[in-house]
Design an enzyme around this catalytic site. Structure first.
Site, mmCIF file in Angstrom:
data_model
loop_
_atom_site.group_PDB
_atom_site.id
_atom_site.type_symbol
_atom_site.label_atom_id
_atom_site.label_comp_id
_atom_site.label_asym_id
_atom_site.label_seq_id
_atom_site.Cartn_x
_atom_site.Cartn_y
_atom_site.Cartn_z
ATOM 1 C CG LEU A 267 0.380 5.894 10.564
ATOM 2 C CD1 LEU A 267 0.323 7.767 10.678
ATOM 3 C CD2 LEU A 267 -1.245 5.709 10.057
ATOM 4 C CB ALA B 54 7.877 11.728 12.784
ATOM 5 C CG PHE B 55 7.805 6.648 15.800
ATOM 6 C CD1 PHE B 55 7.956 8.995 16.660
ATOM 7 C CD2 PHE B 55 7.058 5.789 16.199
ATOM 8 C CE1 PHE B 55 7.054 8.414 17.267
ATOM 9 C CE2 PHE B 55 5.901 6.255 17.017
ATOM 10 C CZ PHE B 55 5.679 6.948 17.152
ATOM 11 C CE LYS B 56 2.786 9.942 16.067
ATOM 12 N NZ LYS B 56 3.595 10.724 16.709
ATOM 13 C CG ASP B 57 6.964 8.745 8.047
ATOM 14 O OD1 ASP B 57 5.994 9.305 7.347
ATOM 15 O OD2 ASP B 57 8.045 9.627 7.861
#
Ligand SMILES: *Cc1c(COP(=O)(O)O)cnc(C)c1O
Length: 453
Positions: free
Chosen positions: A114, A108-111
């Site tokens: 994060l 997911a794009f949050k990688d």
């Protein structure tokens, strides 16, 4: 470069300080003191690898980190992606592009944010020599991405609260099958709101929080917002030159975190036609951009759970820039909102076109089927929200925020076969290790204390 607060009552902070404390002491959000004009410089980044683009961008902001160290830190942060381009741009048809932001460890794009934040935390721990304890609450993707960003980092423990039985089974496995001894998934009885409330209470005890050096993972961290600017610029540079200025980025959003980064990139000189905010049935942002109504309603579960949000915590940064960077006006707007649960902002001047759409679950299903039939391309339920009223745009870049294999049930019903991904398959045979806990401050504190060496 220093960073100031949207509310104007915080001393300027260095990059590393602003990243470390997250929320500014006056409860505002950190923003760069000046937005650099990168319009000609970014043209020279065409053809660079993703980590090199990220480095060129960050060296303008993270000026308190020596450049060679910054370069190594960034290349480490992006070493666990499964695509050589990290954020490839796929052409579906003339003028319609999808940027795939799901090639990181949790798909997911949050990688993007994060993985980098994890490396920044690790550097901080190495410098101070003191262990930190990261605490967060999640309804799914954020927890998995945060855990994976901090996996195996020495001197960092991570505790993630989530409602037992209420996150998607694969999302739970992404948190609880990692076989790492600094990771503690805390399965609490109750709902996400209960987890959130217990988290707030725990952070509220400042003595405890200082004693164990408690740190938050939330979507307002400056490093997350800046990290996300990079993929917009990277996609923009991959577009044919003649399409760039006419391009509209269409962004599935809940928290306004992702699209805010694109907006900032445009204020720094990435010339585009505008941005489209695509919501699911939790449509506070759509109501705001279409009718000026920013009032909170109850959150309702949807097929796109990572967008089931009603308070868009990053919206304050958008308000700040759209009110001409006026901290007093921003403070008034946020106080109004707190008092009335609603705010109407007629004086906003974003400087670029902002539009919005909303999509309910039935339409998400039909869009997944239609995109598959028309383009032979499978989108996840979050990305599906972007495929609405696109005919009005000359050039569209849809941001694909998650891999379809994270949501196998919904997607299978729409395209006929179950989407898979090797990293998720590998998790299915692993043992789940989670820690059941009741959602109260005392239980959380004693759990955290029991894990200090
Ligand atoms: C978190 C998330 C979103 C929403 O991101 P915002 O920062 O709230 O805009 C959209 N899609 C997926 C898959 C997510 O995990």
């Amino acid at each position: 470069m220093k960073f100031i607060s949207t509310r104007g009552q915080t001393e300027p902070h260095s990059f590393s300080e602003a990243v470390r404390i997250g929320l500014a002491p006056d409860k505002g959000l950190f923003v760069p003191e000046v937005l650099p004009d990168l319009s000609s410089e970014m043209l020279s980044w065409e053809g660079l690898s993703y980590p090199d683009t990220c480095y060129e961008f960050f060296k303008r902001f993270a000026t308190d980190i020596p450049t060679d160290e910054l370069k190594t830190l960034i290349s480490g942060a992006y070493s666990r992606f499964d695509h050589s381009e990290h954020a490839p741009l796929v052409k579906l048809s003339d003028g319609l592009f999808v940027q795939e932001l799901f090639h990181g460890p949790t798909l997911a794009f949050k990688d993007f944010a994060l993985q980098l934040l994890g490396s920044l935390y690790e550097r901080q721990v190495a410098q101070s020599g003191e262990t930190i304890n990261v605490l967060g609450a999640t309804s799914g993707d954020t927890g998995a991405a945060a855990i994976n960003g901090l996996l195996g980092k020495s001197g960092v423990n991570i505790f993630i609260l989530y409602p037992d039985g209420r996150v998607a089974p694969l999302q739970e496995r992404q948190m609880a099958c990692l076989e790492q001894d600094n990771v503690f998934p805390l399965a609490i009885t109750g709902s996400f709101d209960d987890a959130q409330a217990a988290l707030k209470d725990t952070f509220g005890d400042e003595t405890f929080s200082r004693k164990v050096r408690l740190s938050a993972v939330n979507s307002i961290n400056l490093a997350r917002i800046l990290a996300q600017c990079v993929y917009y610029i990277y996609a923009w540079l991959k577009l044919p030159v003649e399409r760039r200025a006419g391009a509209t980025f269409v962004v599935p959003t809940g928290n306004f975190g992702n699209v805010l980064s694109g907006y900032l990139a445009s204020r720094m000189g990435m010339q585009v036609a505008g941005f489209r905010v695509a919501t699911n049935r939790n449509d506070i942002l759509h109501r705001f951009f279409s009718a000026g109504d920013y009032s909170v309603c109850a959150v309702r579960p949807s097929h796109a759970p990572s967008m089931d949000i009603q308070v868009a915590s990053n919206f304050e940064r958008f308000i700040y820039f759209s009110l001409g960077r006026d901290p007093a006006a921003t403070r008034r707007a946020m106080e109004d909102f707190k008092r009335n649960g609603a705010v109407s902002l007629t004086d906003l001047a974003p400087g670029v076109s902002m539009s919005s759409t909303r999509m309910d679950d039935a339409e998400i299903e039909s869009v997944i089927s239609k995109v598959y039939e028309k383009h032979n391309y499978v989108v996840d339920p979050h990305t599906a929200c972007a495929f609405k009223e696109l005919d009005e745009f000359e050039t569209t870049v849809v941001l694909a925020t998650a891999h379809p294999a994270k949501f196998p049930e919904v997607v299978k019903d729409c395209v006929g076969s179950e989407p898979t991904h090797p990293s998720l398959e590998a998790l299915k045979s692993k043992k789940i290790v989670k820690y059941p806990l009741s959602p109260d401050e005392a239980s959380i504190k004693s759990f955290i204390l029991s894990k200090q060496s």
